[in-house]
Design a protein around this motif. Structure first.
Motif, PDB file in Angstrom:
ATOM      1  N   SER A 216       0.705  -1.327  -0.010  1.00  0.00           N
ATOM      2  CA  SER A 216      -0.052  -0.067  -0.245  1.00  0.00           C
ATOM      3  C   SER A 216       0.899   1.034  -0.148  1.00  0.00           C
ATOM      4  O   SER A 216       0.780   2.331  -0.946  1.00  0.00           O
ATOM      5  CB  SER A 216      -0.957  -0.004   0.960  1.00  0.00           C
ATOM      6  OG  SER A 216      -0.251  -0.092   2.339  1.00  0.00           O
ATOM      7  N   ALA A 217       1.689   1.554   0.505  1.00  0.00           N
ATOM      8  CA  ALA A 217       3.115   2.617   0.802  1.00  0.00           C
ATOM      9  C   ALA A 217       3.558   2.357  -0.549  1.00  0.00           C
ATOM     10  O   ALA A 217       3.940   3.776  -0.722  1.00  0.00           O
ATOM     11  CB  ALA A 217       4.025   2.335   1.719  1.00  0.00           C
ATOM     12  N   PHE A 218       4.058   1.479  -1.456  1.00  0.00           N
ATOM     13  CA  PHE A 218       4.514   1.588  -2.931  1.00  0.00           C
ATOM     14  C   PHE A 218       3.809   2.262  -3.489  1.00  0.00           C
ATOM     15  O   PHE A 218       3.703   3.262  -4.684  1.00  0.00           O
ATOM     16  CB  PHE A 218       5.099   0.556  -2.759  1.00  0.00           C
ATOM     17  CG  PHE A 218       5.518   0.014  -4.223  1.00  0.00           C
ATOM     18  CD1 PHE A 218       6.343   0.570  -5.279  1.00  0.00           C
ATOM     19  CD2 PHE A 218       4.152  -0.104  -5.501  1.00  0.00           C
ATOM     20  CE1 PHE A 218       6.339   0.702  -5.939  1.00  0.00           C
ATOM     21  CE2 PHE A 218       4.792   0.101  -6.990  1.00  0.00           C
ATOM     22  CZ  PHE A 218       6.227   0.118  -7.230  1.00  0.00           C
ATOM     23  N   ILE A 219       1.883   1.488  -3.771  1.00  0.00           N
ATOM     24  CA  ILE A 219       1.044   2.184  -4.616  1.00  0.00           C
ATOM     25  C   ILE A 219       0.630   3.637  -4.140  1.00  0.00           C
ATOM     26  O   ILE A 219       0.551   4.615  -5.082  1.00  0.00           O
ATOM     27  CB  ILE A 219      -0.124   1.394  -4.421  1.00  0.00           C
ATOM     28  CG1 ILE A 219      -0.269  -0.108  -4.588  1.00  0.00           C
ATOM     29  CG2 ILE A 219      -1.427   1.815  -4.625  1.00  0.00           C
ATOM     30  CD1 ILE A 219      -1.333  -0.902  -4.805  1.00  0.00           C
ATOM     31  N   PHE A 220       0.449   4.033  -2.353  1.00  0.00           N
ATOM     32  CA  PHE A 220       0.034   5.786  -2.379  1.00  0.00           C
ATOM     33  C   PHE A 220       2.026   6.385  -2.934  1.00  0.00           C
ATOM     34  O   PHE A 220       0.896   7.190  -3.773  1.00  0.00           O
ATOM     35  CB  PHE A 220       0.231   5.515  -0.738  1.00  0.00           C
ATOM     36  CG  PHE A 220       0.659   6.845  -0.385  1.00  0.00           C
ATOM     37  CD1 PHE A 220      -0.882   7.600  -0.670  1.00  0.00           C
ATOM     38  CD2 PHE A 220       1.454   7.905   0.601  1.00  0.00           C
ATOM     39  CE1 PHE A 220      -0.887   9.068   0.030  1.00  0.00           C
ATOM     40  CE2 PHE A 220       1.396   9.173   0.186  1.00  0.00           C
ATOM     41  CZ  PHE A 220       0.554   9.969   0.249  1.00  0.00           C
ATOM     42  N   ASP A 221       3.075   6.187  -2.882  1.00  0.00           N
ATOM     43  CA  ASP A 221       4.338   6.377  -3.416  1.00  0.00           C
ATOM     44  C   ASP A 221       3.992   7.375  -4.760  1.00  0.00           C
ATOM     45  O   ASP A 221       3.950   7.799  -5.330  1.00  0.00           O
ATOM     46  CB  ASP A 221       5.471   5.762  -2.657  1.00  0.00           C
ATOM     47  CG  ASP A 221       6.142   5.955  -3.729  1.00  0.00           C
ATOM     48  OD1 ASP A 221       6.826   7.351  -3.371  1.00  0.00           O
ATOM     49  OD2 ASP A 221       6.791   5.690  -4.818  1.00  0.00           O
TER      50      ASP A 221
END
Length: 242
Positions: A87-92
């Motif tokens: 989720s952090a990668f996608i948000f980034d």
């Protein structure tokens, strides 16, 4: 569109080709104090500036917009530091792309009327029907298949037959999305290739298991999965005018 494509190209080169693994680990470990955070942002500044200059907006303007992109990239990567989840990668990545799209819109002079026109295209009945089709073949279809196979799942639940948690569910998501896509574009050959590929990968498991119940269970799941994708795809084709 040229500006947007050039900036996206610069972004993906900077994020995935010119960022060593050591820099990523340094950012996650040291956060704001990481030298890699500043090196990475500098690379994005150079790439964005070059991309904008190639697009023909002038060196001064290219440098100003490049600085803005690099600054926002620095802030987003700093916020992500220490977070390793999907989720952090996608948000980034979504945050970076939103910045790039916004900058491109300002540079090319996209008007509110043009944005409204594009938004109106997305809410056309045909478009909404396609979106609905993909929504249906994901989680609702997954839940339906799980309910149909619930009795068999309990029978097969044992220490020897443990799977990778949600792996089966995600495999189902991917195969139904691909199957629906092949159907909607009329590429039934691709659908056959998908079925054959899954069969090849499953042959080893089935021969080792030597268990007719497992074989039947997997066949049921696969057939239900493809049947749902086929039904949804055919319904969309029947409703949407040629």
């Amino acid at each position: 569109m040229t500006v947007l494509l050039l900036l996206l190209t610069a972004h993906f080169i900077g994020d995935f080709y010119l960022q060593p693994r050591a820099w990523i680990e340094n950012r996650h470990a040291r956060g704001l104090k990481a030298s890699a955070l500043y090196k990475h942002s500098l690379i994005h500044f150079v790439l964005a500036t070059v991309a904008l200059y190639i697009a023909g907006i002038g060196m001064v303007s290219a440098i100003m917009w490049g600085l803005l992109i690099a600054l926002t990239h620095w802030l987003i990567d700093w916020a992500k530091s220490g977070h390793h989840s999907l989720s952090a990668f996608i948000f980034d990545q979504v945050a970076h792309i939103v910045v790039i799209v916004t900058v491109s819109a300002f540079i090319t002079g996209v008007t509110v009327a043009q944005v409204s026109e594009m938004a109106a295209m997305l809410i056309q009945p045909d478009t909404l029907l396609y979106i609905l089709g993909y929504i249906v073949v994901l989680n609702p279809a997954s839940i339906l298949i799980a309910q149909v196979l619930a009795r068999h799942t309990k029978v097969l639940a044992s220490a020897e037959n443990q799977s990778l948690g949600d792996a089966g569910r995600w495999i189902g998501y991917v195969e139904r999305v691909l199957a629906l896509s092949f159907i909607l574009v009329g590429q039934y050959t691709g659908l056959g290739f998908l079925v054959a590929t899954k069969t090849v990968f499953r042959v080893g498991d089935l021969s080792k298991a030597k268990d007719m119940r497992l074989t039947e269970y997997m066949m049921l799941g696969t057939l239900f999965s493809f049947a749902l994708a086929l039904i949804v795809g055919w319904c969309i084709i029947a409703i949407v005018p040629a």
